[in-house]
Design a protein around this motif. Structure first.
Motif, mmCIF file in Angstrom:
data_model
loop_
_atom_site.group_PDB
_atom_site.id
_atom_site.type_symbol
_atom_site.label_atom_id
_atom_site.label_comp_id
_atom_site.label_asym_id
_atom_site.label_seq_id
_atom_site.Cartn_x
_atom_site.Cartn_y
_atom_site.Cartn_z
ATOM 1 N N ALA A 47 0.866 -1.182 0.000
ATOM 2 C CA ALA A 47 0.000 0.000 0.000
ATOM 3 C C ALA A 47 0.899 1.227 0.000
ATOM 4 C CB ALA A 47 -0.913 -0.014 1.211
ATOM 5 N N ALA A 48 0.885 1.981 -1.104
ATOM 6 C CA ALA A 48 1.849 3.066 -1.244
ATOM 7 C C ALA A 48 1.208 4.442 -1.371
ATOM 8 C CB ALA A 48 2.732 2.817 -2.467
ATOM 9 N N GLY A 49 -0.091 4.498 -1.640
ATOM 10 C CA GLY A 49 -0.730 5.790 -1.850
ATOM 11 C C GLY A 49 -2.079 5.894 -1.176
ATOM 12 N N VAL A 50 -2.675 7.084 -1.282
ATOM 13 C CA VAL A 50 -3.991 7.340 -0.692
ATOM 14 C C VAL A 50 -4.835 8.094 -1.708
ATOM 15 C CG1 VAL A 50 -5.258 8.346 1.235
ATOM 16 C CG2 VAL A 50 -2.918 7.512 1.588
ATOM 17 N N ALA A 51 -6.019 7.586 -1.990
ATOM 18 C CA ALA A 51 -6.941 8.229 -2.927
ATOM 19 C C ALA A 51 -7.601 9.443 -2.253
ATOM 20 C CB ALA A 51 -8.000 7.230 -3.376
ATOM 21 N N GLY A 104 10.849 -4.416 5.612
ATOM 22 C CA GLY A 104 12.117 -4.505 4.915
ATOM 23 C C GLY A 104 12.316 -3.463 3.831
ATOM 24 N N PHE A 105 11.479 -2.429 3.824
ATOM 25 C CA PHE A 105 11.656 -1.370 2.840
ATOM 26 C C PHE A 105 11.353 -0.018 3.467
ATOM 27 C CE2 PHE A 105 7.176 -2.383 2.540
ATOM 28 C CZ PHE A 105 6.568 -1.155 2.368
ATOM 29 N N GLU A 106 11.769 1.021 2.773
ATOM 30 C CA GLU A 106 11.514 2.376 3.233
ATOM 31 C C GLU A 106 11.373 3.286 2.016
ATOM 32 O OE1 GLU A 106 14.868 3.323 5.625
ATOM 33 O OE2 GLU A 106 16.324 3.004 4.016
ATOM 34 N N TRP A 107 10.910 4.508 2.251
ATOM 35 C CA TRP A 107 10.751 5.485 1.180
ATOM 36 C C TRP A 107 11.765 6.602 1.379
ATOM 37 C CZ3 TRP A 107 7.400 4.615 -2.809
ATOM 38 C CH2 TRP A 107 6.420 3.632 -2.607
ATOM 39 N N GLY A 108 12.424 6.989 0.302
ATOM 40 C CA GLY A 108 13.372 8.094 0.348
ATOM 41 C C GLY A 108 12.996 9.159 -0.668
ATOM 42 N N HIS A 118 19.475 -0.134 -4.725
ATOM 43 C CA HIS A 118 18.448 -1.046 -4.217
ATOM 44 C C HIS A 118 17.039 -0.451 -4.240
ATOM 45 C CE1 HIS A 118 22.043 -3.137 -3.172
ATOM 46 N NE2 HIS A 118 22.361 -2.256 -2.251
ATOM 47 N N ALA A 119 16.843 0.563 -5.108
ATOM 48 C CA ALA A 119 15.469 1.000 -5.383
ATOM 49 C C ALA A 119 14.770 -0.111 -6.156
ATOM 50 C CB ALA A 119 15.492 2.285 -6.198
ATOM 51 N N VAL A 120 13.453 -0.197 -6.018
ATOM 52 C CA VAL A 120 12.691 -1.307 -6.617
ATOM 53 C C VAL A 120 12.367 -0.997 -8.075
ATOM 54 C CG1 VAL A 120 10.549 -2.623 -6.510
ATOM 55 C CG2 VAL A 120 11.744 -2.008 -4.402
ATOM 56 N N TYR A 121 12.809 -1.888 -8.955
ATOM 57 C CA TYR A 121 12.504 -1.758 -10.382
ATOM 58 C C TYR A 121 11.015 -1.950 -10.629
ATOM 59 C CZ TYR A 121 17.443 -2.020 -11.724
ATOM 60 O OH TYR A 121 18.779 -1.771 -11.895
ATOM 61 N N ILE A 191 10.741 3.731 -3.498
ATOM 62 C CA ILE A 191 10.766 2.632 -2.541
ATOM 63 C C ILE A 191 12.128 1.933 -2.617
ATOM 64 C CG2 ILE A 191 9.726 0.976 -4.148
ATOM 65 C CD1 ILE A 191 8.235 -0.199 -1.752
ATOM 66 N N VAL A 192 12.735 1.735 -1.438
ATOM 67 C CA VAL A 192 14.092 1.198 -1.351
ATOM 68 C C VAL A 192 14.107 0.006 -0.395
ATOM 69 C CG1 VAL A 192 16.512 1.744 -0.886
ATOM 70 C CG2 VAL A 192 14.941 3.549 -1.610
ATOM 71 N N LEU A 193 14.770 -1.069 -0.802
ATOM 72 C CA LEU A 193 14.896 -2.239 0.052
ATOM 73 C C LEU A 193 15.980 -2.002 1.099
ATOM 74 C CD1 LEU A 193 14.742 -5.118 -2.591
ATOM 75 C CD2 LEU A 193 12.885 -4.217 -1.186
ATOM 76 N N LYS A 194 15.664 -2.354 2.341
ATOM 77 C CA LYS A 194 16.664 -2.304 3.400
ATOM 78 C C LYS A 194 17.488 -3.590 3.362
ATOM 79 C CE LYS A 194 13.641 0.134 6.677
ATOM 80 N NZ LYS A 194 12.997 -0.001 8.010
#
Length: 205
Positions: A47-51, A104-108, A118-121, A191-194
């Protein structure tokens, strides 16, 4: 860690010590694109966004004419929203992004096509498209269309809204499907993998 060993030369013995380097193994959370349809969401979907109505939006993608296009899944509408060459598409067959470890991920925050290691393709060929979203708490009401026309999204409809899109490194921006347009943001979150570092034991002798 210090290791010792006794060496014997003729009638003499020598006690030698040496410092072992710490070895480590770096691992990253497993990510998968899971094929779904009919609005279903797999376990660990992101879940990455809000409508505008407060509904959570999820990261999704679909192939169109050989191109993989990223967008957002709206669960209540049971479809994926993307823009393909300026045309807003709704489709019930798509892939949803899942990450095994939800911690296991974070937003930068980045801009102008920059992404960290390690950003997500977002696509299968790993050719510079990454999963992104608008910056948390930012004013998303001002954006630009693909042909450079400035637009104003109504503030009343986008309050507390966070939109999902894809970062195109070569274009130095992020594209987001919205209404009948594909709009452009120069600043975005990616989104970046830790990583998780585990020490490995090693014997010198």
């Amino acid at each position: 860690m210090t290791m010792y060993k006794i060496f014997e030369v003729k009638k003499f013995q020598f006690l030698c010590s040496c410092k072992l380097p710490k070895l480590s193994h770096i691992t990253y959370p497993s990510i998968n694109w899971v094929t779904v349809s009919g609005g279903r969401l797999p376990t660990n979907a992101i879940a990455a966004g809000v409508a505008p109505n407060g509904e959570l939006l999820y990261v999704g993608r679909r192939e169109y004419s050989g191109d993989v296009v990223l967008g957002y899944i709206v669960p209540s509408e049971k479809c994926l929203h993307v823009n393909y060459f300026g045309q807003h598409c709704h489709n019930s067959d798509y892939e949803a992004l899942t990450i095994e470890d939800q911690n296991g991920f974070e937003w930068g925050v980045y801009s102008n096509g920059e992404v960290p290691p390690h950003a997500v393709y977002g696509n299968k060929d790993h050719d510079g498209l990454y999963v992104g979203r608008t910056v948390t708490g930012s004013d998303i009401s001002t954006a630009t269309t693909w042909n450079g026309v400035s637009i104003n999204l109504p503030h009343g409809r986008v309050s507390n809204t966070q939109l999902i899109g894809y970062i195109n490194c070569s274009h130095e921006c992020m594209y987001v499907p919205w209404g009948s347009e594909e709009i452009i943001y120069q600043s975005y979150e990616v989104i970046v993998l830790k990583n998780e570092t585990k020490e490995l034991k090693r014997s010198l002798f």
